[in-house]
Scaffold this motif. Structure first.
Motif, PDB file in Angstrom:
ATOM      1  N   UNK A   1      -6.456  -2.738   7.781  1.00  0.00           N
ATOM      2  CA  UNK A   1      -6.700  -3.377   9.028  1.00  0.00           C
ATOM      3  C   UNK A   1      -7.809  -3.099   9.624  1.00  0.00           C
ATOM      4  N   UNK A   2      -7.950  -1.761   9.659  1.00  0.00           N
ATOM      5  CA  UNK A   2      -9.285  -1.094  11.278  1.00  0.00           C
ATOM      6  C   UNK A   2      -8.162  -1.441  12.152  1.00  0.00           C
ATOM      7  N   UNK A   3      -7.124  -0.817  12.727  1.00  0.00           N
ATOM      8  CA  UNK A   3      -6.143  -0.877  13.353  1.00  0.00           C
ATOM      9  C   UNK A   3      -5.657  -0.038  13.312  1.00  0.00           C
ATOM     10  N   UNK A   4      -4.895   1.272  14.536  1.00  0.00           N
ATOM     11  CA  UNK A   4      -3.587   2.120  14.620  1.00  0.00           C
ATOM     12  C   UNK A   4      -2.700   1.592  14.858  1.00  0.00           C
ATOM     13  N   UNK A   5      -1.388   2.057  14.632  1.00  0.00           N
ATOM     14  CA  UNK A   5      -0.657   1.322  14.798  1.00  0.00           C
ATOM     15  C   UNK A   5       0.153  -0.121  14.325  1.00  0.00           C
ATOM     16  N   UNK A   6      -0.262   0.033  12.805  1.00  0.00           N
ATOM     17  CA  UNK A   6      -0.207  -1.372  12.296  1.00  0.00           C
ATOM     18  C   UNK A   6       0.512  -1.110  10.949  1.00  0.00           C
ATOM     19  N   UNK A   7       1.339  -1.871  10.586  1.00  0.00           N
ATOM     20  CA  UNK A   7       2.537  -1.456   9.430  1.00  0.00           C
ATOM     21  C   UNK A   7       2.822  -2.650   8.314  1.00  0.00           C
ATOM     22  N   UNK A   8       2.033  -3.669   8.790  1.00  0.00           N
ATOM     23  CA  UNK A   8       2.020  -4.585   8.087  1.00  0.00           C
ATOM     24  C   UNK A   8       1.010  -5.606   8.554  1.00  0.00           C
ATOM     25  N   UNK A   9       1.356  -7.073   7.573  1.00  0.00           N
ATOM     26  CA  UNK A   9      -0.131  -8.310   8.561  1.00  0.00           C
ATOM     27  C   UNK A   9       0.072  -8.885   7.610  1.00  0.00           C
ATOM     28  N   UNK A  10      -0.016 -10.263   7.927  1.00  0.00           N
ATOM     29  CA  UNK A  10       1.085 -11.717   7.587  1.00  0.00           C
ATOM     30  C   UNK A  10      -0.463 -12.394   7.740  1.00  0.00           C
ATOM     31  N   UNK A  11      -0.625 -13.213   6.770  1.00  0.00           N
ATOM     32  CA  UNK A  11      -2.089 -14.091   6.933  1.00  0.00           C
ATOM     33  C   UNK A  11      -1.611 -15.252   6.302  1.00  0.00           C
TER      34      UNK A  11
ATOM     35  N   UNK B   1       0.904  -1.161   0.143  1.00  0.00           N
ATOM     36  CA  UNK B   1       0.336   0.214  -0.169  1.00  0.00           C
ATOM     37  C   UNK B   1       1.197   1.433  -0.041  1.00  0.00           C
ATOM     38  N   UNK B   2       0.338   2.170  -0.355  1.00  0.00           N
ATOM     39  CA  UNK B   2       1.096   3.435  -0.938  1.00  0.00           C
ATOM     40  C   UNK B   2       1.631   4.306   1.058  1.00  0.00           C
ATOM     41  N   UNK B   3       1.364   4.059   2.193  1.00  0.00           N
ATOM     42  CA  UNK B   3       2.042   4.568   3.714  1.00  0.00           C
ATOM     43  C   UNK B   3       1.168   3.375   4.510  1.00  0.00           C
ATOM     44  N   UNK B   4       1.605   3.466   5.497  1.00  0.00           N
ATOM     45  CA  UNK B   4       1.133   3.062   6.859  1.00  0.00           C
ATOM     46  C   UNK B   4       0.350   2.944   7.095  1.00  0.00           C
ATOM     47  N   UNK B   5      -0.583   4.468   7.138  1.00  0.00           N
ATOM     48  CA  UNK B   5      -1.635   4.994   6.983  1.00  0.00           C
ATOM     49  C   UNK B   5      -2.582   3.809   6.353  1.00  0.00           C
ATOM     50  N   UNK B   6      -2.412   3.292   4.986  1.00  0.00           N
ATOM     51  CA  UNK B   6      -3.435   3.030   4.448  1.00  0.00           C
ATOM     52  C   UNK B   6      -3.428   1.086   5.023  1.00  0.00           C
ATOM     53  N   UNK B   7      -2.913   0.908   5.358  1.00  0.00           N
ATOM     54  CA  UNK B   7      -2.388  -0.237   6.428  1.00  0.00           C
ATOM     55  C   UNK B   7      -3.158  -0.474   7.354  1.00  0.00           C
ATOM     56  N   UNK B   8      -2.787   0.412   8.139  1.00  0.00           N
ATOM     57  CA  UNK B   8      -4.191   0.796   9.544  1.00  0.00           C
ATOM     58  C   UNK B   8      -5.139   1.261   9.310  1.00  0.00           C
ATOM     59  N   UNK B   9      -5.580   2.197   7.856  1.00  0.00           N
ATOM     60  CA  UNK B   9      -7.423   1.744   7.234  1.00  0.00           C
ATOM     61  C   UNK B   9      -7.423   0.366   6.695  1.00  0.00           C
TER      62      UNK B   9
END
Length: 145
Positions: A89-99, A79-87
């Motif tokens: 996932x609906x969670x603040x303070x998240x910069x990435x996610x593994x599933x 995504x464009x930036x960490x705010x995009x990741x947070x949006x």
């Protein structure tokens, strides 16, 4: 997980429309071990893909693990930036996610830069891929986060 996949699918469909500028179109980068989707500059996407393949090689060398070409591929969305990741996932303070799901293994990270106290997209991507590497190559539990 279904909510995240649905949001990613919607993003890909939305930005694939011709009404958006060329930099807003999701582009794939396919490598031996990954398919990476990102908007923005194709040279940056190619560099992310190349660096991730090198990181995979380093981990395999360090932990003496054979190459697993074509096995357990991982799809990565940048995504464009960490705010995009947070949006997403609906969670603040998240910069990435593994599933690591049976429907398909994927990671979400960002391609943004950062200052010395922030997490660059590359750091986040390497961190998320390390989760994948450890879960597929180690019998021992590993930390989540």
């Amino acid at each position: 997980m279904i909510r995240v996949l649905a949001a990613l699918t919607a993003c890909l469909a939305l930005f694939a429309s011709p009404a958006h500028a060329a930099d807003d179109i999701w582009k794939p980068a396919d490598t031996q071990h990954f398919t990476i989707y990102s908007t923005g500059d194709e040279d940056d996407l190619t560099a992310f893909a190349r660096d991730l393949e090198r990181f995979d090689g380093l981990l395999r060398f360090w932990y003496d693990k054979p190459d697993r070409l074509g096995k357990d591929p991982i799809t990565i969305y940048l995504l464009d930036g960490s705010r995009g990741v947070q949006k997403l996932l609906g969670s603040r303070g998240v910069a990435g996610y593994y599933s690591p799901h049976i429907e398909g293994t994927y990671a979400v990270a960002h391609r943004g830069g950062g200052g010395w106290r922030s997490l660059t997209g590359q750091r986040v991507l390497f961190h998320e891929y390390a989760h994948h590497f450890m879960s597929t190559n180690s019998p021992c539990p590993h930390p989540h986060g």
